[in-house]
Write a protein that holds these residues in place. Structure first.
Motif, PDB file in Angstrom:
ATOM      1  N   ASP A 260       0.720  -1.171  -0.012  1.00 49.65           N
ATOM      2  CA  ASP A 260       0.073  -0.094   0.036  1.00 49.65           C
ATOM      3  C   ASP A 260       0.956   1.305  -0.056  1.00 49.65           C
ATOM      4  O   ASP A 260       0.353   2.354  -0.369  1.00 49.65           O
ATOM      5  CB  ASP A 260      -0.857   0.153   1.445  1.00 49.65           C
ATOM      6  N   GLY A 261       2.214   1.215   0.423  1.00 47.47           N
ATOM      7  CA  GLY A 261       2.986   2.451   0.592  1.00 47.47           C
ATOM      8  C   GLY A 261       3.097   3.046  -0.871  1.00 47.47           C
ATOM      9  O   GLY A 261       3.076   4.389  -0.994  1.00 47.47           O
ATOM     10  N   PHE A 262       3.574   2.234  -2.056  1.00 50.71           N
ATOM     11  CA  PHE A 262       3.500   2.868  -3.447  1.00 50.71           C
ATOM     12  C   PHE A 262       2.498   3.582  -3.617  1.00 50.71           C
ATOM     13  O   PHE A 262       2.678   4.911  -4.078  1.00 50.71           O
ATOM     14  CB  PHE A 262       4.125   2.154  -4.039  1.00 50.71           C
ATOM     15  N   PHE A 263       1.217   3.076  -3.450  1.00 49.53           N
ATOM     16  CA  PHE A 263       0.205   3.674  -3.727  1.00 49.53           C
ATOM     17  C   PHE A 263      -0.209   4.941  -3.051  1.00 49.53           C
ATOM     18  O   PHE A 263      -0.541   5.883  -3.308  1.00 49.53           O
ATOM     19  CB  PHE A 263      -1.022   2.616  -3.804  1.00 49.53           C
ATOM     20  N   ASN A 264       0.074   4.837  -1.686  1.00 49.89           N
ATOM     21  CA  ASN A 264       0.182   6.019  -0.725  1.00 49.89           C
ATOM     22  C   ASN A 264       0.869   7.129  -1.290  1.00 49.89           C
ATOM     23  O   ASN A 264       0.293   8.216  -1.266  1.00 49.89           O
ATOM     24  CB  ASN A 264       0.446   5.491   0.654  1.00 49.89           C
ATOM     25  N   VAL A 265       2.144   6.863  -1.778  1.00 53.28           N
ATOM     26  CA  VAL A 265       2.896   8.255  -1.968  1.00 53.28           C
ATOM     27  C   VAL A 265       2.418   8.705  -3.400  1.00 53.28           C
ATOM     28  O   VAL A 265       2.360   9.916  -3.430  1.00 53.28           O
ATOM     29  CB  VAL A 265       4.399   7.579  -1.917  1.00 53.28           C
ATOM     30  N   PHE A 266       1.876   7.830  -4.248  1.00 55.81           N
ATOM     31  CA  PHE A 266       1.086   8.489  -5.505  1.00 55.81           C
ATOM     32  C   PHE A 266      -0.136   9.015  -5.003  1.00 55.81           C
ATOM     33  O   PHE A 266      -0.189  10.287  -5.354  1.00 55.81           O
ATOM     34  CB  PHE A 266       0.747   7.260  -6.339  1.00 55.81           C
ATOM     35  N   LEU A 267      -1.068   8.593  -4.127  1.00 54.77           N
ATOM     36  CA  LEU A 267      -2.164   9.415  -4.115  1.00 54.77           C
ATOM     37  C   LEU A 267      -2.063  10.659  -3.116  1.00 54.77           C
ATOM     38  O   LEU A 267      -2.980  11.327  -3.302  1.00 54.77           O
ATOM     39  CB  LEU A 267      -3.172   8.402  -3.486  1.00 54.77           C
ATOM     40  N   MET A 268      -1.019  10.573  -2.183  1.00 56.88           N
ATOM     41  CA  MET A 268      -0.878  11.774  -1.480  1.00 56.88           C
ATOM     42  C   MET A 268       0.113  12.623  -2.000  1.00 56.88           C
ATOM     43  O   MET A 268       0.548  13.755  -1.354  1.00 56.88           O
ATOM     44  CB  MET A 268      -0.839  11.342   0.014  1.00 56.88           C
ATOM     45  N   SER A 269       1.084  12.391  -3.008  1.00 54.18           N
ATOM     46  CA  SER A 269       1.794  13.298  -3.371  1.00 54.18           C
ATOM     47  C   SER A 269       2.136  13.524  -4.917  1.00 54.18           C
ATOM     48  O   SER A 269       1.932  14.640  -5.478  1.00 54.18           O
ATOM     49  CB  SER A 269       3.501  12.645  -2.671  1.00 54.18           C
ATOM     50  N   PHE A 270       2.414  12.449  -5.474  1.00 53.80           N
ATOM     51  CA  PHE A 270       2.829  12.397  -6.981  1.00 53.80           C
ATOM     52  C   PHE A 270       1.464  12.758  -7.825  1.00 53.80           C
ATOM     53  O   PHE A 270       1.582  13.217  -8.946  1.00 53.80           O
ATOM     54  CB  PHE A 270       3.438  11.217  -7.385  1.00 53.80           C
ATOM     55  N   VAL A 271       0.439  12.592  -7.168  1.00 53.27           N
ATOM     56  CA  VAL A 271      -0.917  12.817  -7.780  1.00 53.27           C
ATOM     57  C   VAL A 271      -0.969  14.206  -8.567  1.00 53.27           C
ATOM     58  O   VAL A 271      -1.747  14.518  -9.512  1.00 53.27           O
ATOM     59  CB  VAL A 271      -2.013  12.256  -7.089  1.00 53.27           C
ATOM     60  N   LEU A 272      -0.322  15.228  -7.691  1.00 55.32           N
ATOM     61  CA  LEU A 272      -0.316  16.449  -8.147  1.00 55.32           C
ATOM     62  C   LEU A 272       0.275  16.928  -9.390  1.00 55.32           C
ATOM     63  O   LEU A 272      -0.176  17.644 -10.162  1.00 55.32           O
ATOM     64  CB  LEU A 272       0.098  17.420  -6.970  1.00 55.32           C
ATOM     65  N   VAL A 273       1.469  16.189  -9.638  1.00 54.83           N
ATOM     66  CA  VAL A 273       2.120  16.473 -10.739  1.00 54.83           C
ATOM     67  C   VAL A 273       1.522  15.570 -11.916  1.00 54.83           C
ATOM     68  O   VAL A 273       1.516  16.110 -12.947  1.00 54.83           O
ATOM     69  CB  VAL A 273       3.687  15.789 -10.413  1.00 54.83           C
ATOM     70  N   PHE A 274       1.234  14.419 -11.578  1.00 55.91           N
ATOM     71  CA  PHE A 274       0.647  13.466 -12.529  1.00 55.91           C
ATOM     72  C   PHE A 274      -0.567  13.941 -13.205  1.00 55.91           C
ATOM     73  O   PHE A 274      -0.706  14.030 -14.378  1.00 55.91           O
ATOM     74  CB  PHE A 274       0.236  12.009 -11.954  1.00 55.91           C
ATOM     75  N   ALA A 275      -1.583  14.792 -12.275  1.00 51.69           N
ATOM     76  CA  ALA A 275      -2.732  15.284 -12.604  1.00 51.69           C
ATOM     77  C   ALA A 275      -2.525  16.421 -13.648  1.00 51.69           C
ATOM     78  O   ALA A 275      -3.419  16.758 -14.503  1.00 51.69           O
ATOM     79  CB  ALA A 275      -3.727  15.484 -11.625  1.00 51.69           C
ATOM     80  N   THR A 276      -1.611  17.377 -13.167  1.00 56.88           N
ATOM     81  CA  THR A 276      -1.335  18.443 -13.978  1.00 56.88           C
ATOM     82  C   THR A 276      -0.665  18.223 -15.163  1.00 56.88           C
ATOM     83  O   THR A 276      -0.906  19.109 -16.062  1.00 56.88           O
ATOM     84  CB  THR A 276      -0.804  19.629 -12.971  1.00 56.88           C
ATOM     85  N   LYS A 277       0.632  17.838 -14.934  1.00 62.10           N
ATOM     86  CA  LYS A 277       1.452  17.566 -16.064  1.00 62.10           C
ATOM     87  C   LYS A 277       1.165  16.536 -17.144  1.00 62.10           C
ATOM     88  O   LYS A 277       1.391  16.843 -18.306  1.00 62.10           O
ATOM     89  CB  LYS A 277       3.018  17.259 -15.481  1.00 62.10           C
ATOM     90  N   HIS A 278       0.285  15.493 -16.747  1.00 54.45           N
ATOM     91  CA  HIS A 278       0.313  14.451 -17.579  1.00 54.45           C
ATOM     92  C   HIS A 278      -1.297  14.109 -17.894  1.00 54.45           C
ATOM     93  O   HIS A 278      -1.417  13.529 -19.067  1.00 54.45           O
ATOM     94  CB  HIS A 278       0.986  12.869 -17.228  1.00 54.45           C
ATOM     95  N   LEU A 279      -2.015  14.793 -17.034  1.00 55.35           N
ATOM     96  CA  LEU A 279      -3.532  14.623 -17.509  1.00 55.35           C
ATOM     97  C   LEU A 279      -4.187  15.947 -17.869  1.00 55.35           C
ATOM     98  O   LEU A 279      -5.398  15.970 -18.429  1.00 55.35           O
ATOM     99  CB  LEU A 279      -4.547  14.151 -16.232  1.00 55.35           C
ATOM    100  N   GLY A 280      -3.432  17.048 -17.587  1.00 50.26           N
ATOM    101  CA  GLY A 280      -4.033  18.357 -18.437  1.00 50.26           C
ATOM    102  C   GLY A 280      -4.764  18.978 -17.417  1.00 50.26           C
ATOM    103  O   GLY A 280      -5.289  20.089 -17.744  1.00 50.26           O
ATOM    104  N   TYR A 281      -5.009  18.728 -15.885  1.00 57.63           N
ATOM    105  CA  TYR A 281      -5.849  19.426 -15.133  1.00 57.63           C
ATOM    106  C   TYR A 281      -5.134  20.697 -14.617  1.00 57.63           C
ATOM    107  O   TYR A 281      -3.790  20.624 -14.453  1.00 57.63           O
ATOM    108  CB  TYR A 281      -6.319  18.313 -13.852  1.00 57.63           C
ATOM    109  N   SER A 282      -5.810  21.314 -14.172  1.00 58.60           N
ATOM    110  CA  SER A 282      -5.332  22.648 -13.265  1.00 58.60           C
ATOM    111  C   SER A 282      -4.849  22.244 -12.052  1.00 58.60           C
ATOM    112  O   SER A 282      -5.185  21.224 -11.495  1.00 58.60           O
ATOM    113  CB  SER A 282      -6.296  23.822 -13.386  1.00 58.60           C
ATOM    114  N   TYR A 283      -3.777  23.051 -11.207  1.00 57.43           N
ATOM    115  CA  TYR A 283      -3.466  22.902 -10.112  1.00 57.43           C
ATOM    116  C   TYR A 283      -4.637  22.667  -9.133  1.00 57.43           C
ATOM    117  O   TYR A 283      -4.377  22.017  -8.077  1.00 57.43           O
ATOM    118  CB  TYR A 283      -2.230  23.588  -9.579  1.00 57.43           C
ATOM    119  N   GLU A 284      -5.310  23.687  -9.249  1.00 57.83           N
ATOM    120  CA  GLU A 284      -6.716  23.928  -8.384  1.00 57.83           C
ATOM    121  C   GLU A 284      -7.522  22.425  -8.342  1.00 57.83           C
ATOM    122  O   GLU A 284      -7.896  21.970  -7.256  1.00 57.83           O
ATOM    123  CB  GLU A 284      -7.519  25.117  -8.658  1.00 57.83           C
ATOM    124  N   VAL A 285      -7.530  21.902  -9.594  1.00 58.26           N
ATOM    125  CA  VAL A 285      -8.430  20.602  -9.713  1.00 58.26           C
ATOM    126  C   VAL A 285      -7.587  19.465  -8.873  1.00 58.26           C
ATOM    127  O   VAL A 285      -8.203  18.765  -8.223  1.00 58.26           O
ATOM    128  CB  VAL A 285      -8.526  20.129 -11.127  1.00 58.26           C
TER     129      VAL A 285
END
Length: 433
Positions: free
Chosen positions: A243-268
């Protein structure tokens, strides 16, 4: 001593420690990559910045040994006071650091050093906060009590993310990069002072008092841990990896993943993270309470199985729309992962006897944290090469979860079989909370 006061001391200090730790994580993509790691290639700058983020995780096993030693030799309270000083001091100094443009390469070197101190402090905080709660817990409520310090993670993350976001709304982009980002770090000094005052008013846990009175303290806790409880250490490491890898993604890297690679704004992206954390605040104590009746092990296995089954669907759906990103963050982070996390403090602590409980619990957990903390360094080039591929990212998560699922089958149901003694405060008429 009133149980409510102990729980408040446990969670309040935990919130502030995680606030400082995740404040750094939020600032990594927003500030540090440009101010401390300037590079003509933004991807390289981001990778270097996330390397310092991972260093904080790598330092946590060191902290678990240092503060685990203090916690098992001098007491849980003394160790927790020291972790607060280490975390608060390093965070305050980060807010004072000159940038690369001002002092050159010394700036990132100092940042890395202070991040190491943060990691060392947090390496001792988590286990101590859990024990402060569980070793005061009445019979039959250890799961609930052990879940309360876990609230420090979502509360600290939201507080850290919100503080930077709030300052960014009040300043221009130039002002934010010049001085605005420093304010939340400097504010740490006030928060840590408050937490020290709260924790200073509590007594040592009954379990440690009993060990000390009997003269049964471990001479060198880390040595004693591996001499008598090495299997439990490896169980904790393996159970946390999945669960640790998923945790780090869901609570940290998701901000970069969602903005840089999915095209969402930082607010979203930040809203999605906030929704997941807000859901966790409800899930964690509810599941902690339920674990006292249906068992920690069954909840843990079910949670891991659901993470495994929904790994690819998660990465498939988050790119569909902001609404799906919000829903999947609430489900994966706020409900499923939160259910696993709610039981971890209790189940891991129940694998160790009191004389090495602080060291064993902390070391196993933080070794796993050190490994998964470098997830962003793996995912950054992975995303550059494959894009936001559900198969690639989902498959990565499934591989880690498989390890934990297999190991979870060999761990006892610690609700029934535990290495806790009956170290319960004998005030018969005191309420549990």
């Amino acid at each position: 001593m009133k149980k409510s006061r102990v729980l408040f001391a446990s969670v309040s200090g935990s919130v502030i420690e995680w606030y400082d730790f995740y404040l750094y994580g939020t600032a990594t993509g927003l500030v540090f990559s440009s101010l401390f790691f300037p590079n003509t290639d933004p991807a390289i700058a981001l990778l270097l910045a996330f390397a310092t983020f991972g260093i904080g995780y790598a330092a946590r096993p060191i902290g678990s040994i240092i503060f685990g030693h203090f916690g098992d030799k001098l007491g849980r309270k003394a160790s927790l006071m020291l972790t607060l000083v280490g975390m608060g001091g390093s965070s305050f100094l980060i807010g004072c650091l000159p940038t690369y443009a001002q002092i050159g390469v010394a700036a990132p070197l100092l940042l890395v050093f202070l991040r190491l101190i943060q990691g060392i402090a947090l390496g001792g905080e988590w286990g101590g906060a859990v024990l402060l709660a569980t070793e005061y817990a009445p019979k039959g409520l250890r799961g609930l009590y052990g879940s309360i310090p876990q609230l420090g993670v979502p509360l600290g993350l939201v507080l850290g993310s919100f503080s930077l976001t709030f300052i960014s709304y009040l300043t221009t982009e130039a002002q934010f990069l010049a001085w605005g980002w420093r304010i939340p770090f400097l504010f740490s000094a006030l928060l840590i002072g408050l937490a020290l005052w709260i924790r200073n008013g509590i007594e040592e846990t009954p379990a440690f008092k009993e060990q000390k009175e009997k003269g049964e303290l471990a001479a060198v806790p880390i040595v004693e841990t591996f001499r008598t409880n090495s299997k439990s250490v490896f169980h904790v490491i393996g159970l946390k990896l999945g669960d640790g890898f998923f945790n780090v993604f869901l609570m940290s890297f998701v901000l970069v993943f969602a903005t840089k690679h999915l095209g969402y704004s930082y607010e979203v992206a930040l809203t999605a993270l906030t929704i997941g954390c807000a859901t966790m605040i409800i899930t964690i104590p509810v599941v902690g309470y339920l674990s006292d009746f249906i068992g920690r092990k069954i909840i843990y296995i079910c949670g891991l199985a659901l993470l495994f089954l929904l790994a690819i669907p998660y990465f498939t759906m988050v790119g569909q729309s902001p609404s799906w990103l919000y829903i999947m963050q609430a489900v994966m982070l706020g409900i499923i992962w939160a259910s696993i996390f709610a039981t971890q403090g209790t189940i891991f602590s129940e694998l160790f006897p009191a004389k090495v409980r602080y060291t064993g619990l902390s070391f196993g957990y933080q070794i796993a944290a050190a490994i998964v903390g470098f997830g962003p360094m793996i995912w950054t080039p992975m995303a550059e090469k494959f894009g936001p591929s559900p198969i690639v990212f989902g498959g990565f998560m499934m591989a880690g979860i498989t390890i934990s699922l297999v190991l979870s089958l060999f761990v006892p149901d610690t609700r029934k079989i535990s290495k806790y003694e009956d170290n319960v405060d004998p005030v018969a008429d005191e309420k549990a909370i």
